[in-house]
Scaffold this motif. Structure first.
Motif, PDB file in Angstrom:
ATOM      1  N   GLU A  35       0.822  -1.216   0.000  1.00  0.00           N
ATOM      2  CA  GLU A  35       0.000   0.000   0.000  1.00  0.00           C
ATOM      3  C   GLU A  35       0.856   1.265   0.000  1.00  0.00           C
ATOM      4  N   ILE A  36       2.081   1.147   0.440  1.00  0.00           N
ATOM      5  CA  ILE A  36       3.031   2.256   0.513  1.00  0.00           C
ATOM      6  C   ILE A  36       4.223   1.860  -0.351  1.00  0.00           C
ATOM      7  N   PRO A  37       4.860   2.832  -1.035  1.00  0.00           N
ATOM      8  CA  PRO A  37       6.000   2.477  -1.889  1.00  0.00           C
ATOM      9  C   PRO A  37       7.069   1.661  -1.164  1.00  0.00           C
ATOM     10  N   TRP A  49      13.906   5.082   1.045  1.00  0.00           N
ATOM     11  CA  TRP A  49      12.690   5.416   0.317  1.00  0.00           C
ATOM     12  C   TRP A  49      12.908   6.708  -0.445  1.00  0.00           C
ATOM     13  N   GLU A  53       8.647   9.526  -4.329  1.00  0.00           N
ATOM     14  CA  GLU A  53       7.605   8.492  -4.349  1.00  0.00           C
ATOM     15  C   GLU A  53       6.701   8.595  -3.125  1.00  0.00           C
ATOM     16  N   LEU A  54       7.292   8.915  -1.973  1.00  0.00           N
ATOM     17  CA  LEU A  54       6.476   9.103  -0.770  1.00  0.00           C
ATOM     18  C   LEU A  54       5.571  10.321  -0.925  1.00  0.00           C
ATOM     19  N   GLU A  56       4.443  11.553  -3.766  1.00  0.00           N
ATOM     20  CA  GLU A  56       3.421  11.180  -4.753  1.00  0.00           C
ATOM     21  C   GLU A  56       2.327  10.336  -4.097  1.00  0.00           C
ATOM     22  N   TRP A  57       2.745   9.382  -3.265  1.00  0.00           N
ATOM     23  CA  TRP A  57       1.782   8.534  -2.566  1.00  0.00           C
ATOM     24  C   TRP A  57       0.902   9.388  -1.656  1.00  0.00           C
ATOM     25  N   SER A  60      -1.715  11.257  -3.400  1.00  0.00           N
ATOM     26  CA  SER A  60      -2.764  10.400  -3.967  1.00  0.00           C
ATOM     27  C   SER A  60      -3.807   9.978  -2.932  1.00  0.00           C
ATOM     28  N   ARG A  61      -3.547  10.244  -1.659  1.00  0.00           N
ATOM     29  CA  ARG A  61      -4.468   9.824  -0.611  1.00  0.00           C
ATOM     30  C   ARG A  61      -5.775  10.607  -0.728  1.00  0.00           C
TER      31      ARG A  61
END
Length: 85
Positions: A35-37, A49, A53-54, A56-57, A60-61
């Motif tokens: 669910e998380i990168p 990490w 990417e974190l 971006e994630w 997206s929430r």
């Protein structure tokens, strides 16, 4: 002398969890479930990490309709101790 502010490209697990405002356990479970990168291999024995990417994630929430609970981690008041006379 000029000072240059450099933003990290990679962060360790504790910083990644903190960046996403969650506990390390919750972060680990999210990564394990996909669910998380996932982390990137930085060297033979080191992972990190990607901050991008974190971010971006996080972007997206979904927007939440609920407010955080009252117990957001603040210390609870202590009960006054009774004095023995």
């Amino acid at each position: 002398m000029n000072t240059i502010a450099i933003q990290p490209r990679f962060v360790a697990k504790d910083a990644a969890a903190q960046l996403l405002a969650m506990s390390i356990k919750t972060f680990e479970r999210g990564v394990q479930k996909g669910e998380i990168p996932k982390p990137r291999q930085l060297s033979a024995g080191r992972v990190g990490w990607l901050v991008s990417e974190l971010d971006e994630w996080a972007q997206s929430r979904p927007v939440s309709e609920i407010l955080p609970p009252a117990n957001t981690g603040a210390k609870k008041p202590r009960k006054p101790q009774e004095c023995a006379a």
